[in-house]
Design an enzyme around this catalytic site. Structure first.
Site, PDB file in Angstrom:
ATOM      1  N   PRO A 223       0.827  -1.215   0.000  1.00 49.73           N
ATOM      2  CA  PRO A 223       0.000   0.000   0.000  1.00 49.73           C
ATOM      3  C   PRO A 223       0.857   1.259   0.000  1.00 49.73           C
ATOM      4  O   PRO A 223       2.039   1.186   0.348  1.00 49.73           O
ATOM      5  CB  PRO A 223      -0.782  -0.096   1.315  1.00 49.73           C
ATOM      6  CG  PRO A 223      -0.522  -1.429   1.877  1.00 49.73           C
ATOM      7  CD  PRO A 223       0.698  -1.977   1.253  1.00 49.73           C
ATOM      8  N   GLY A 227       6.756   2.570   2.760  1.00 49.01           N
ATOM      9  CA  GLY A 227       8.221   2.637   2.764  1.00 49.01           C
ATOM     10  C   GLY A 227       8.885   1.915   1.606  1.00 49.01           C
ATOM     11  O   GLY A 227      10.031   1.498   1.718  1.00 49.01           O
ATOM     12  N   LYS A 228       8.212   1.789   0.489  1.00 48.53           N
ATOM     13  CA  LYS A 228       8.813   1.093  -0.653  1.00 48.53           C
ATOM     14  C   LYS A 228       9.987   1.895  -1.211  1.00 48.53           C
ATOM     15  O   LYS A 228      11.063   1.353  -1.460  1.00 48.53           O
ATOM     16  CB  LYS A 228       7.756   0.858  -1.747  1.00 48.53           C
ATOM     17  CG  LYS A 228       6.635  -0.053  -1.283  1.00 48.53           C
ATOM     18  CD  LYS A 228       5.638  -0.357  -2.357  1.00 48.53           C
ATOM     19  CE  LYS A 228       4.790   0.837  -2.741  1.00 48.53           C
ATOM     20  NZ  LYS A 228       3.935   1.319  -1.633  1.00 48.53           N
ATOM     21  N   GLU A 444     -22.903  10.401  19.018  1.00 44.26           N
ATOM     22  CA  GLU A 444     -21.625   9.816  19.453  1.00 44.26           C
ATOM     23  C   GLU A 444     -21.804   8.957  20.697  1.00 44.26           C
ATOM     24  O   GLU A 444     -21.209   7.887  20.813  1.00 44.26           O
ATOM     25  CB  GLU A 444     -20.593  10.915  19.726  1.00 44.26           C
ATOM     26  CG  GLU A 444     -20.266  11.809  18.546  1.00 44.26           C
ATOM     27  CD  GLU A 444     -19.918  11.059  17.270  1.00 44.26           C
ATOM     28  OE1 GLU A 444     -19.499   9.889  17.361  1.00 44.26           O
ATOM     29  OE2 GLU A 444     -20.101  11.623  16.186  1.00 44.26           O
ATOM     30  N   ASP A 520     -21.172   6.107   8.717  1.00 47.51           N
ATOM     31  CA  ASP A 520     -21.484   4.878   9.470  1.00 47.51           C
ATOM     32  C   ASP A 520     -22.184   3.869   8.576  1.00 47.51           C
ATOM     33  O   ASP A 520     -21.893   2.672   8.607  1.00 47.51           O
ATOM     34  CB  ASP A 520     -22.429   5.181  10.636  1.00 47.51           C
ATOM     35  CG  ASP A 520     -21.833   6.159  11.616  1.00 47.51           C
ATOM     36  OD1 ASP A 520     -20.605   6.220  11.691  1.00 47.51           O
ATOM     37  OD2 ASP A 520     -22.610   6.861  12.292  1.00 47.51           O
TER      38      ASP A 520
HETATM   39  N1  LIG Z   1       8.986   1.176   7.513  1.00 51.66           N
HETATM   40  C1  LIG Z   1       9.277   2.464   7.648  1.00 51.66           C
HETATM   41  N2  LIG Z   1      10.214   2.867   8.505  1.00 51.66           N
HETATM   42  C2  LIG Z   1      10.499   4.160   8.656  1.00 51.66           C
HETATM   43  N3  LIG Z   1       9.898   5.153   7.989  1.00 51.66           N
HETATM   44  C3  LIG Z   1       8.944   4.825   7.129  1.00 51.66           C
HETATM   45  C4  LIG Z   1       8.581   3.475   6.904  1.00 51.66           C
HETATM   46  N4  LIG Z   1       7.610   3.445   5.993  1.00 51.66           N
HETATM   47  C5  LIG Z   1       7.373   4.713   5.638  1.00 51.66           C
HETATM   48  N5  LIG Z   1       8.152   5.560   6.321  1.00 51.66           N
HETATM   49  C6  LIG Z   1       8.147   7.020   6.221  1.00 51.66           C
HETATM   50  O1  LIG Z   1       7.181   7.381   5.268  1.00 51.66           O
HETATM   51  C7  LIG Z   1       7.773   8.122   4.200  1.00 51.66           C
HETATM   52  C8  LIG Z   1       7.134   7.728   2.883  1.00 51.66           C
HETATM   53  O2  LIG Z   1       7.479   6.415   2.546  1.00 51.66           O
HETATM   54  P1  LIG Z   1       7.749   5.971   1.054  1.00 51.66           P
HETATM   55  O3  LIG Z   1       7.708   7.125   0.143  1.00 51.66           O
HETATM   56  O4  LIG Z   1       8.934   5.117   1.050  1.00 51.66           O
HETATM   57  O5  LIG Z   1       6.458   5.101   0.835  1.00 51.66           O
HETATM   58  P2  LIG Z   1       6.042   4.336  -0.476  1.00 51.66           P
HETATM   59  O6  LIG Z   1       5.636   2.985  -0.037  1.00 51.66           O
HETATM   60  O7  LIG Z   1       7.080   4.447  -1.493  1.00 51.66           O
HETATM   61  O8  LIG Z   1       4.760   5.132  -0.852  1.00 51.66           O
HETATM   62  P3  LIG Z   1       4.144   5.365  -2.296  1.00 51.66           P
HETATM   63  O9  LIG Z   1       3.560   4.073  -2.715  1.00 51.66           O
HETATM   64  O10 LIG Z   1       3.124   6.413  -1.992  1.00 51.66           O
HETATM   65  O11 LIG Z   1       5.273   5.836  -3.151  1.00 51.66           O
HETATM   66  C9  LIG Z   1       9.222   7.784   4.264  1.00 51.66           C
HETATM   67  O12 LIG Z   1       9.993   8.844   3.793  1.00 51.66           O
HETATM   68  C10 LIG Z   1       9.460   7.547   5.741  1.00 51.66           C
HETATM   69  O13 LIG Z   1       9.693   8.764   6.405  1.00 51.66           O
HETATM   70 ZN   LIG Z   2     -21.676   7.861  13.597  1.00 53.24          ZN
END
Ligand SMILES: Nc1ncnc2c1ncn2[C@@H]1O[C@H](COP(=O)(O)OP(=O)(O)OP(=O)(O)O)[C@@H](O)[C@H]1O
Ligand SMILES: [Zn+2]
Length: 686
Positions: A223, A227-228, A444, A520
């Site tokens: 997703p 962090g990819k 709520e 909801d």
């Molecule tokens: N596992 C992780 N550990 C540390 N920081 C993280 C991690 N995952 C995400 N982050 C933080 O979130 C930021 C965004 O992550 P990143 O761009 O690598 O996501 P992505 O999976 O490539 O998202 P997209 O699919 O939107 O490109 C990173 O720069 C980092 O700061």
């Molecule tokens: Zn509600």
């Protein structure tokens, strides 16, 4: 909505990606045309005589007869008339007017004879014809062309107009990313399988020596925000090699051939600098399946073919590695996934509890924290959040601490930041009317009370009716006691009743309902539908799988795969399930009406109440105690310890069997966790 057959499954006609881009040239052309036409009409007007006005020949003769004219000049077939000063009050004042000649000029001379009007004939202007041609044809053409070029350049952002061979898709190059695996928290499996790849890059000889083929590429799947990109950079950082990165959408251009030539350039450049890593983000933008029922997209196909050819063509022993990321692996062309291409798939999924704790720690490394901070609690409250959310929360908390004049982040800041990231900032300028506040409060409290009664536990972290920027007018924040990976059928049913508790309270108390329950209802319907079509929890359909999940790394749409007749029956079942849940919510609330009134009353005055306060009032009502009028005195209520163990649901004695069943079921098994469980927000969507 969900039961439409998905005709974009394999197609590459997804408007999200190529639609707007492909329409750009047409837009650009239309804009240029419009501008040119406007200019053209302006120029022709100027040519026709600028500021002077044109009048008809009849009017001219009329003026001659009336003796209003001082002087007439004839050039080509245009008469320039100067009316007499003294007749300045006439129709034409004393301005020069032009008339197109409508009779032979000898007739005109005859007409003017004896009138005393000065008459002069001038030779035709040789430049006029050329000038008019230049202005009416050449200038607009140049203008049109120029504008078109400028617009295309803009849209192309660096790609040349005719692109082929000249395109400069500037890959983003980092000699040394400086990111290591330590910076990526959680994601242990992903790191492990990429560790091997790092080793390949370090020491290709070791592998080729015994005849092992080196991998050409790995596909990072997961997703958004997990962090990819960070992982890809970490691979480059660990291997100390340059990092070339480009996004898939950079390759998709409006001119056939540009994308392909960019791929070629990129690989040429990278091969010169090997060992190195090429990272292609959003690879689905180019790598979407080629077989399409709606006719292909030539440009993307060419780009993809070029990418495949390049991947086949290079020699891995040089240490060139291609990483690509996508959150829609199912749309990728199978050719990309064949051995020798992206044959490794690395899953970068949403972090679990442990992962979230680690991510919070990584990002809080340089943040000053006070002794109240407990990352475990924050992680527990943020099930479903991804790395970028968590990074965001830590930063937001630090900003909040500064704003409040403190020099260290506290747990309270962190919790507030969680809310800011998940439901937006408090919207101070939105003032609800007294009646609206009452309705939102009851809504709520309805959610919270139903959840408390069903779970027999303190249901919430807090309940609030302070509107938020992301649309919520109020919400209930729940913190589970532990991370759950499975939900029992009972739990899902309870979840449904909980979702509908807000609406049920509105109906019970105000005898009318509002738009506030839209979210909801959507969530409840989603859960109910999943129970029936995916989890095999319906008596009618039993274990028959009626839907498949698509885009599991994005919103996770489900698509029904059954006939129309069955689809209708599914809808009916969903409706029944929702109806029963709603009735149950109303029953629970009307049986606890006094507690609901007291808690809602308190919430209206205080705007935010904690789970502890909620329980105090509930127990006090249960014990028949007097509730203080002043909200600040609620704290003084003392609930005896033994009373705190009494089951919340007062019909306990009537339903002893249900209690046993309840405990049995919770240790059972069922389906996956729904992250929506944590936050229930409500809002009238503007
Ligand atoms: N596992 C992780 N550990 C540390 N920081 C993280 C991690 N995952 C995400 N982050 C933080 O979130 C930021 C965004 O992550 P990143 O761009 O690598 O996501 P992505 O999976 O490539 O998202 P997209 O699919 O939107 O490109 C990173 O720069 C980092 O700061
Ligand atoms: Zn509600």
């Amino acid at each position: 909505m969900d039961n439409k057959p998905d005709n974009r499954k394999n197609g590459n006609q997804n408007p999200d990606n190529n639609g707007p881009k492909n329409r750009q040239p047409i837009f650009a052309f239309l804009i240029c045309l419009l501008v040119t036409l406007t200019c053209l009409s302006f120029f022709t007007n100027m040519l026709r005589g600028g500021a002077s006005e044109e009048t008809t020949y009849d009017e001219f003769i009329d003026m001659v007869d009336k003796g209003e004219i001082e002087k007439v000049v004839l050039q080509d077939d245009t008469l320039t008339i100067t009316p007499k000063e003294s007749k300045g009050s006439g129709v034409y004042g004393s301005r020069t007017v032009q008339v197109t000649l409508a009779e032979d000029d000898s007739d005109l001379v005859k007409r003017l004879e004896g009138t005393g009007i000065k008459f002069k004939k001038e030779p035709p202007d040789p430049t006029a014809g050329i000038l008019s041609m230049i202005i009416s044809i050449v200038v607009p053409t140049l203008l049109l062309f120029g504008l078109f070029m400028v617009l295309m350049k803009r849209m192309n952002k660096g790609g040349g107009m005719m692109g082929v061979g000249k395109s400069k898709a500037k890959a983003y190059v980092q000699k040394e990313t400086g990111v290591t695996f330590k910076d990526v928290a959680g994601q242990d499996e992903a790191k492990e399988s990429l560790q091997e790849v790092v080793d390949f890059l370090h020491n290709p000889g070791k592998y080729t020596g015994i005849g092992a083929k080196l991998p050409k590429g790995a596909l990072l799947v997961g997703p958004p925000g997990t962090g990819k990109t960070l992982l890809a950079k970490a691979v480059a950082g660990e291997a100390h090699v340059p990092f070339y990165s480009l996004s898939g959408s950079d390759f998709v251009e409006m001119f056939v051939g540009v994308g392909a030539s960019r791929v070629r350039d990129l690989f040429e450049e990278a091969k010169k600098n090997a060992p190195c890593i090429i990272f292609i983000d959003e690879v689905d933008a180019i790598g979407k399946s080629r077989d399409s029922r709606f006719g292909g997209n030539d440009e993307r196909e060419q780009t993809l073919n070029q990418l495949l050819a390049e991947m086949d063509g290079f020699d891995t022993s040089k240490g060139l590695l291609i990483l690509a990321a996508t959150n829609r692996p199912e749309v990728l062309d199978p050719a990309l996934l064949r051995p020798g291409r992206f044959d490794r798939r690395v899953i970068v999924d949403r972090p679990d509890l442990k992962g979230r704790i680690e991510i919070l720690k990584v990002h809080a490394k340089d943040v000053l924290l006070d002794e109240t901070v407990d990352f475990d609690a924050i992680a527990l409250a943020t099930s479903g959040a991804v790395g970028s959310d968590l990074a965001n929360m830590v930063n937001e908390a630090a900003i909040l601490a500064v704003k409040n004049g403190r020099n260290a982040v506290s747990q309270k800041d962190l919790f507030e930041a969680v809310e800011v990231v998940l439901v937006g900032k408090e919207k101070k300028d939105r003032i609800l009317s007294i009646e609206e506040r009452r309705i939102v409060s009851y809504h709520e409290v309805g959610h919270a009370l139903v959840n408390a009664l069903q779970k027999d536990a303190e249901p919430v972290q807090k309940i609030t009716i302070v509107p938020r920027t992301m649309g919520a007018l109020g919400y209930v924040m729940q913190v589970p006691e532990e991370e759950k990976y499975l939900n029992t059928q009972k739990e899902l049913e309870a979840m449904l009743v909980g979702y509908l508790g807000g609406r049920a309270a509105e109906e019970l108390v105000f005898d009318t309902v509002t738009t506030g329950a839209a979210n909801d209802i959507e969530q409840a319907t989603k859960v109910a539908r999943a129970m029936i079509t995916q989890y095999g929890m319906s008596k009618k359909f039993g274990l028959m799988g009626l839907a498949t999940q698509q885009d599991q790394y994005l919103q996770g749409r489900t698509v029904l795969n059954c006939g129309d007749q069955t689809a209708t029956e599914v809808d009916h079942e969903v409706m029944l399930l929702l109806h029963d849940s709603y009735e149950e919510a109303k029953r629970l609330l009307s049986e606890n009406r006094v507690a609901m009134d007291k808690i809602a009353d308190y919430l209206i005055q205080k705007e935010t109440i904690t789970g502890k306060e909620f329980m105090k009032i509930f127990r006090a009502v249960q014990m028949g105690m007097e509730i203080p009028k002043n909200p600040d005195e609620i704290d003084q209520i003392e609930i005896p310890e033994e009373k705190k163990k009494v089951r919340l649901l007062k019909t306990e004695e009537d339903l002893p069997s249900e209690k046993e069943e309840y405990q049995e079921e919770t240790s059972g098994y069922a389906s996956k966790v729904l992250p929506e469980d944590v936050f229930e927000e409500d809002g009238a969507k503007e």
